[in-house]
Design a protein around this motif. Structure first.
Motif, PDB file in Angstrom:
ATOM      1  N   ARG A 162      -6.419   5.525  -7.504  1.00 22.89           N
ATOM      2  CA  ARG A 162      -7.524   5.450  -6.549  1.00 22.89           C
ATOM      3  C   ARG A 162      -8.130   4.042  -6.531  1.00 22.89           C
ATOM      4  N   GLY A 163      -8.258   3.423  -7.689  1.00 19.84           N
ATOM      5  CA  GLY A 163      -8.807   2.068  -7.751  1.00 19.84           C
ATOM      6  C   GLY A 163      -7.918   1.058  -7.047  1.00 19.84           C
ATOM      7  N   ASN A 186      -8.327   1.578  -3.295  1.00 19.97           N
ATOM      8  CA  ASN A 186      -9.582   0.995  -2.810  1.00 19.97           C
ATOM      9  C   ASN A 186      -9.498  -0.527  -2.746  1.00 19.97           C
ATOM     10  N   GLN A 205       0.833  -1.194   0.000  1.00 20.77           N
ATOM     11  CA  GLN A 205       0.000   0.000   0.000  1.00 20.77           C
ATOM     12  C   GLN A 205       0.869   1.245   0.000  1.00 20.77           C
ATOM     13  N   THR A 238      -7.277  -1.477   0.192  1.00 21.15           N
ATOM     14  CA  THR A 238      -7.950  -1.211   1.461  1.00 21.15           C
ATOM     15  C   THR A 238      -8.984  -2.285   1.759  1.00 21.15           C
ATOM     16  N   ARG A 239      -9.745  -2.653   0.749  1.00 25.00           N
ATOM     17  CA  ARG A 239     -10.754  -3.714   0.942  1.00 25.00           C
ATOM     18  C   ARG A 239     -10.092  -5.059   1.207  1.00 25.00           C
TER      19      ARG A 239
END
Length: 108
Positions: A45-46, A49, A23, A52-53
């Motif tokens: 951004r994708g 995300n 990350q 993070t998920r």
């Protein structure tokens, strides 16, 4: 069954470490997952995300596996672990003091 869960828990922990390391952090970090080269698969951004998920799912899975392993281990010991200080603190303290034999100095 416990061995299978331990192996699965280890794999989830390693995957969680890997996902956290790739990350992009505020200070730069390794930042492997956020390269913006030509023809990139996802936007910055994708990717953030998705990572993070993935971190949330792996962390939840890790916690559930740890709880299941704890419950299975607690049932296997029968609830009478002599090293468990939370079971009977007063009895553990009394047994530790009464079971010690006096140590005599060696004979010369």
């Amino acid at each position: 069954m416990t061995t299978l869960l331990l192996v699965l828990n280890t794999l989830v922990a390693l995957a969680l470490i890997g996902v956290i390391l790739i990350q992009r952090s505020e200070g730069g970090g390794l930042g492997i997952g956020s390269s913006q080269g030509v023809g990139s698969f996802m936007t910055g951004r994708g990717t953030a995300n998705l990572l993070t998920r993935a971190t949330a799912v792996l962390a939840a899975l890790f916690m559930v596996l740890c709880l299941v392993l704890d419950i299975m281990n607690r049932g296997a010991s029968g609830g009478k672990n002599e090293h468990d200080i939370l079971a009977h603190p007063s009895q553990n303290a009394a047994s530790q003091t009464t079971n010690k034999e006096p140590v005599s100095p060696p004979a010369k």
